[in-house]
Write a protein that holds these residues in place. Structure first.
Motif, PDB file in Angstrom:
ATOM      1  N   VAL A 112      16.737  35.384 -46.633  1.00 41.58           N
ATOM      2  CA  VAL A 112      15.434  36.085 -46.165  1.00 41.58           C
ATOM      3  C   VAL A 112      15.127  37.494 -45.924  1.00 41.58           C
ATOM      4  N   ILE A 113      15.897  38.201 -45.843  1.00 45.26           N
ATOM      5  CA  ILE A 113      16.201  39.376 -45.941  1.00 45.26           C
ATOM      6  C   ILE A 113      15.765  40.527 -47.366  1.00 45.26           C
ATOM      7  N   GLY A 114      16.003  39.878 -48.533  1.00 39.17           N
ATOM      8  CA  GLY A 114      15.960  40.203 -49.130  1.00 39.17           C
ATOM      9  C   GLY A 114      14.431  39.890 -49.533  1.00 39.17           C
ATOM     10  N   GLY A 115      13.928  39.069 -49.077  1.00 36.91           N
ATOM     11  CA  GLY A 115      12.740  38.747 -49.913  1.00 36.91           C
ATOM     12  C   GLY A 115      11.583  38.779 -48.736  1.00 36.91           C
ATOM     13  N   LEU A 116      11.580  39.478 -47.600  1.00 33.96           N
ATOM     14  CA  LEU A 116      11.254  39.832 -46.141  1.00 33.96           C
ATOM     15  C   LEU A 116      10.515  41.249 -46.931  1.00 33.96           C
ATOM     16  N   VAL A 117      11.748  41.559 -47.721  1.00 32.24           N
ATOM     17  CA  VAL A 117      11.811  43.536 -48.583  1.00 32.24           C
ATOM     18  C   VAL A 117      10.546  43.722 -48.641  1.00 32.24           C
ATOM     19  N   SER A 118      10.403  42.189 -50.271  1.00 28.06           N
ATOM     20  CA  SER A 118       9.660  42.480 -51.141  1.00 28.06           C
ATOM     21  C   SER A 118       8.274  41.970 -51.017  1.00 28.06           C
ATOM     22  N   SER A 119       8.308  40.160 -50.446  1.00 32.39           N
ATOM     23  CA  SER A 119       6.845  40.323 -49.360  1.00 32.39           C
ATOM     24  C   SER A 119       6.539  41.007 -49.024  1.00 32.39           C
ATOM     25  N   THR A 120       6.774  41.952 -47.987  1.00 31.40           N
ATOM     26  CA  THR A 120       5.921  42.889 -47.151  1.00 31.40           C
ATOM     27  C   THR A 120       5.300  44.527 -47.849  1.00 31.40           C
ATOM     28  N   LEU A 121       6.017  44.685 -48.548  1.00 30.76           N
ATOM     29  CA  LEU A 121       5.311  45.971 -49.911  1.00 30.76           C
ATOM     30  C   LEU A 121       4.649  44.745 -49.837  1.00 30.76           C
ATOM     31  N   LEU A 122       4.138  43.476 -50.520  1.00 29.26           N
ATOM     32  CA  LEU A 122       3.428  43.059 -51.328  1.00 29.26           C
ATOM     33  C   LEU A 122       1.733  43.196 -50.709  1.00 29.26           C
ATOM     34  N   THR A 123       2.320  42.715 -49.338  1.00 25.99           N
ATOM     35  CA  THR A 123       1.578  42.212 -48.156  1.00 25.99           C
ATOM     36  C   THR A 123       0.519  43.895 -47.773  1.00 25.99           C
ATOM     37  N   LEU A 124       1.481  44.828 -48.333  1.00 27.93           N
ATOM     38  CA  LEU A 124       0.946  46.280 -47.259  1.00 27.93           C
ATOM     39  C   LEU A 124       0.557  47.006 -48.800  1.00 27.93           C
ATOM     40  N   PHE A 125       0.406  46.862 -49.492  1.00 29.92           N
ATOM     41  CA  PHE A 125      -0.227  47.521 -50.871  1.00 29.92           C
ATOM     42  C   PHE A 125      -0.699  46.852 -51.693  1.00 29.92           C
ATOM     43  N   VAL A 126      -0.162  45.891 -52.581  1.00 28.56           N
ATOM     44  CA  VAL A 126      -0.896  45.059 -53.729  1.00 28.56           C
ATOM     45  C   VAL A 126      -1.390  44.079 -52.786  1.00 28.56           C
ATOM     46  N   LEU A 127      -1.357  43.434 -52.080  1.00 31.79           N
ATOM     47  CA  LEU A 127      -2.312  42.478 -51.905  1.00 31.79           C
ATOM     48  C   LEU A 127      -3.633  43.416 -51.230  1.00 31.79           C
ATOM     49  N   PRO A 128      -3.660  44.563 -50.765  1.00 31.12           N
ATOM     50  CA  PRO A 128      -4.796  45.292 -50.212  1.00 31.12           C
ATOM     51  C   PRO A 128      -6.246  45.810 -51.613  1.00 31.12           C
ATOM     52  N   THR A 129      -4.955  45.964 -52.731  1.00 35.49           N
ATOM     53  CA  THR A 129      -5.769  46.241 -54.087  1.00 35.49           C
ATOM     54  C   THR A 129      -5.918  44.801 -54.960  1.00 35.49           C
ATOM     55  N   LEU A 130      -5.517  44.180 -54.397  1.00 33.08           N
ATOM     56  CA  LEU A 130      -5.402  42.656 -55.074  1.00 33.08           C
ATOM     57  C   LEU A 130      -7.291  42.424 -54.899  1.00 33.08           C
ATOM     58  N   TYR A 131      -7.459  42.308 -53.756  1.00 33.75           N
ATOM     59  CA  TYR A 131      -8.637  42.198 -52.592  1.00 33.75           C
ATOM     60  C   TYR A 131      -9.946  43.069 -53.226  1.00 33.75           C
ATOM     61  N   ALA A 132      -9.334  44.110 -52.797  1.00 32.63           N
ATOM     62  CA  ALA A 132     -10.087  45.064 -53.270  1.00 32.63           C
ATOM     63  C   ALA A 132     -11.008  44.401 -55.075  1.00 32.63           C
ATOM     64  N   ARG A 133      -9.915  44.634 -55.856  1.00 30.60           N
ATOM     65  CA  ARG A 133     -10.726  44.280 -57.204  1.00 30.60           C
ATOM     66  C   ARG A 133     -11.148  43.306 -57.404  1.00 30.60           C
ATOM     67  N   PHE A 134     -10.721  42.294 -56.733  1.00 29.20           N
ATOM     68  CA  PHE A 134     -11.411  40.775 -57.157  1.00 29.20           C
ATOM     69  C   PHE A 134     -12.708  40.394 -56.356  1.00 29.20           C
ATOM     70  N   PHE A 135     -12.625  40.939 -55.270  1.00 28.49           N
ATOM     71  CA  PHE A 135     -13.293  40.863 -54.114  1.00 28.49           C
ATOM     72  C   PHE A 135     -15.081  42.684 -54.131  1.00 28.49           C
ATOM     73  N   GLY A 136     -14.608  43.407 -54.316  1.00 27.44           N
ATOM     74  CA  GLY A 136     -15.134  44.212 -54.592  1.00 27.44           C
ATOM     75  C   GLY A 136     -16.855  44.166 -55.823  1.00 27.44           C
ATOM     76  N   ARG A 137     -16.173  43.585 -56.386  1.00 31.94           N
ATOM     77  CA  ARG A 137     -17.028  43.308 -58.080  1.00 31.94           C
ATOM     78  C   ARG A 137     -18.028  42.169 -57.491  1.00 31.94           C
ATOM     79  N   GLU A 138     -17.927  40.987 -56.004  1.00 30.33           N
ATOM     80  CA  GLU A 138     -18.896  40.113 -55.948  1.00 30.33           C
ATOM     81  C   GLU A 138     -20.137  40.999 -55.191  1.00 30.33           C
ATOM     82  N   ASN A 139     -19.428  42.371 -54.479  1.00 29.28           N
ATOM     83  CA  ASN A 139     -21.058  42.885 -54.037  1.00 29.28           C
ATOM     84  C   ASN A 139     -21.306  44.122 -55.019  1.00 29.28           C
TER      85      ASN A 139
END
Length: 146
Positions: A112-139
């Protein structure tokens, strides 16, 4: 659809963190560790849903995908960190216990501790980047509806 896939993208990163900490501590994969992964995935999904929901609110207010993703990451930073921190701190005594039952507690808490560290980093940094990349092109390709 697409945003749900981005939320589920947290799971491999969470699993990677959990597996890494198990290996680092020399702990075996056990039923307890498997239960730890289930708990970890629940928190990882929750954090992804919190962020994607806020992105959608900002998109409805008229922000571009990139701006909405950045603003959502900024505005949801504290709630996402608080969720991960509380869960991690709650499992911390279990991760380093030495009494009876520690062979069950240590793998579960470590996952739980190790996974939360890595998934929190993904949530805060990678997920917004992926969202902007994939959904920015639609507009960009969609005609204006002014």
């Amino acid at each position: 659809g697409g945003p749900a896939a981005l939320v589920f993208a947290n799971l491999p990163r969470a699993a990677t963190g959990g597996i890494f900490v198990l290996a680092l501590r020399g702990l075996p994969f056990s039923i307890a560790a498997g239960i730890g992964f289930i708990a970890l995935f629940g928190v990882a999904i929750l954090n992804g849903v919190v962020l994607v929901s806020q992105i959608r609110v900002f998109r409805q207010e008229g922000l571009t995908a990139a701006d909405a993703a950045f603003q959502a990451a900024r505005s949801r930073l504290r709630p996402v960190l608080a969720t991960a921190s509380v869960a991690s701190l709650g499992f911390f005594p279990m991760a380093f216990s030495g009494g009876s039952g520690a062979e069950v507690e240590r793998p579960l808490a470590s996952v739980v501790i190790g996974g939360l560290v890595s998934s929190t980093l993904l949530t805060l940094f990678v997920l917004p980047t992926l969202y902007a990349r994939f959904f920015g092109r639609e507009n960009e390709s969609a005609p204006d509806r002014g």
